[in-house]
Design an enzyme around this catalytic site. Structure first.
Site, PDB file in Angstrom:
ATOM      1  N   THR A 160      -0.182 -10.416   1.888  1.00  0.00           N
ATOM      2  CA  THR A 160       1.011 -10.351   2.857  1.00  0.00           C
ATOM      3  C   THR A 160       0.688 -10.359   4.325  1.00  0.00           C
ATOM      4  OG1 THR A 160       2.144  -8.741   1.149  1.00  0.00           O
ATOM      5  CG2 THR A 160       3.083  -8.864   3.441  1.00  0.00           C
ATOM      6  N   GLU A 244       0.046   4.358   1.164  1.00  0.00           N
ATOM      7  CA  GLU A 244       0.586   3.153   0.751  1.00  0.00           C
ATOM      8  C   GLU A 244       1.433   3.125  -0.175  1.00  0.00           C
ATOM      9  OE1 GLU A 244      -1.041  -1.180  -0.864  1.00  0.00           O
ATOM     10  OE2 GLU A 244      -2.455   0.025  -0.049  1.00  0.00           O
TER      11      GLU A 244
END
Length: 381
Positions: A160, A244
């Protein structure tokens, strides 16, 4: 149920983020999907808003909130607008930035952190490789000493921000004789010779976020590019994965909650057989179930956010929050598509795009199957 995780200060920040998104992002979000890229101007505006500097100390131009709940607020508001937007931004401010703050040299911090906080530099993290996803210990990308420098070779995929990133945290093997204990982390400037980007990957959902393959061919890195000590990379990743996974859980519930709210409005106004489709008993019962599932999941995620802000969240509880929120989100959105009927299968309707955007959340940040493995091991069965 009234939420108790946030204070008035968090609520003020939420209104500020929401106002920014309504002014600068919402009117243009469709164009980001068409271009398959979030424009740099949006990053700069997010930097001015203080979103990108939440983990950056004031010494380096950030806000240093020292309270994860501010991260959670930003994540929720971003997710309510676009799952792709939150995945791109959170990789930058919630995942990559802590690596730089905690592990980089002083010189490296001064070079990169101010620009990261401003949105002038976009960051990504390179863990996943073509031959291995959740099994981080088996990575093949290597870094070999050459004097005081390191020579990086290998590749990463599904990254990403990969197509636009200026800076990438890369996990590489520096000791080929070890598995997890042979991994180190490097901060890689994408302008260096030997750094190459593959094509922008054609994903099922989240077209706004640029996801790409990265290649390293004889890329020379100075000693200062290493984050932390040699062969401590795997431990550093494991220490930061709970944040995360928690960020993913926060986004999952916020995204599903927003789409469910829009679906309730839709079924309230959509007529069939002379009455709103929401008034049919089956649909009414279904919506009652979905609202309850969202609120129950929200309570667990809020508790996890509070715990992480106060003392740090355990890897097991982070795994629970990640897999369950992804499961609930996908279940809720699938029902939302069904309630829209044929329109729910049309890309022009947001519910269809949200449904596609959400599917990957059962895979990334560690697949749901891996999360269950982590939880199961803790049960000592």
């Amino acid at each position: 149920m009234k939420r108790s995780a946030f204070t008035a200060e968090h609520d003020q920040f939420r209104e500020s983020v929401r106002d920014f998104l309504n002014r600068k992002v919402v009117p243009n979000v469709d164009s980001y999907a068409e271009k398959r890229l979030i424009e740099r101007e949006v990053w700069r505006e997010a930097g001015k808003q203080g979103i990108l500097g939440l983990e950056v100390p004031e010494t380096y131009g950030g806000g240093q909130a020292n309270d994860y709940r501010f991260n959670a607020v930003a994540t929720e508001e971003l997710a309510a607008v676009s799952m792709a937007l939150v995945s791109s931004f959170s990789i930058h401010f919630d995942i990559v930035t802590p690596y730089v703050v905690d592990l980089a040299t002083e010189e490296t911090k001064r070079e990169w952190l101010p620009r990261m906080a401003e949105g002038e530099v976009v960051a990504a993290i390179g863990m996943t490789e073509p031959a291995g996803g959740s099994d981080l210990a088996s990575l093949k990308t290597s870094a070999v000493r050459d004097g005081s420098d390191w020579i990086l070779n290998g590749s990463k995929t599904f990254i990403t921000n990969g197509y636009s990133a200026d800076l990438v945290v890369v996990a590489a093997r520096t000791d080929p004789q070890q598995r997890s204990r042979g991994i180190s982390l490097f901060l890689v400037d994408s302008s260096l010779p030997g750094f190459e980007r593959g094509r922008k990957l054609d994903k099922v959902g989240q077209p706004e976020s640029d996801t790409a393959e990265l290649f390293f061919d004889g890329l020379r890195l100075p000693a200062a590019a290493m984050l932390g000590e040699p062969e401590t990379g795997f431990a550093a990743m494991m220490e930061r994965l709970p944040q995360e996974r928690l960020g993913t859980a926060v986004a999952n519930i916020a995204h599903a909650k927003q789409i469910l709210s829009e679906t309730i409005d839709y079924v309230r106004n959509r007529k069939a057989f002379g009455r709103s489709i929401g008034s049919f008993q089956y649909n009414k019962f279904l919506l009652a179930e979905l609202v309850t599932k969202i609120e129950v999941a929200q309570a667990f995620v809020d508790a996890a956010v509070t715990e992480h802000a106060e003392s740090g969240l355990s890897p097991v509880d982070a795994a629970k929050a990640k897999w369950w929120s992804a499961h609930v989100q996908n279940e809720v959105l699938d029902h939302c598509v069904q309630l829209y009927g044929g329109y729910g299968y049309m890309r022009e309707y947001r519910v269809a795009r949200a449904w596609m955007d959400a599917r990957v959340t059962k895979i990334w940040a560690g697949s749901n199957e891996i999360m269950k493995e982590i939880i199961g091991r803790d049960l000592a069965v």
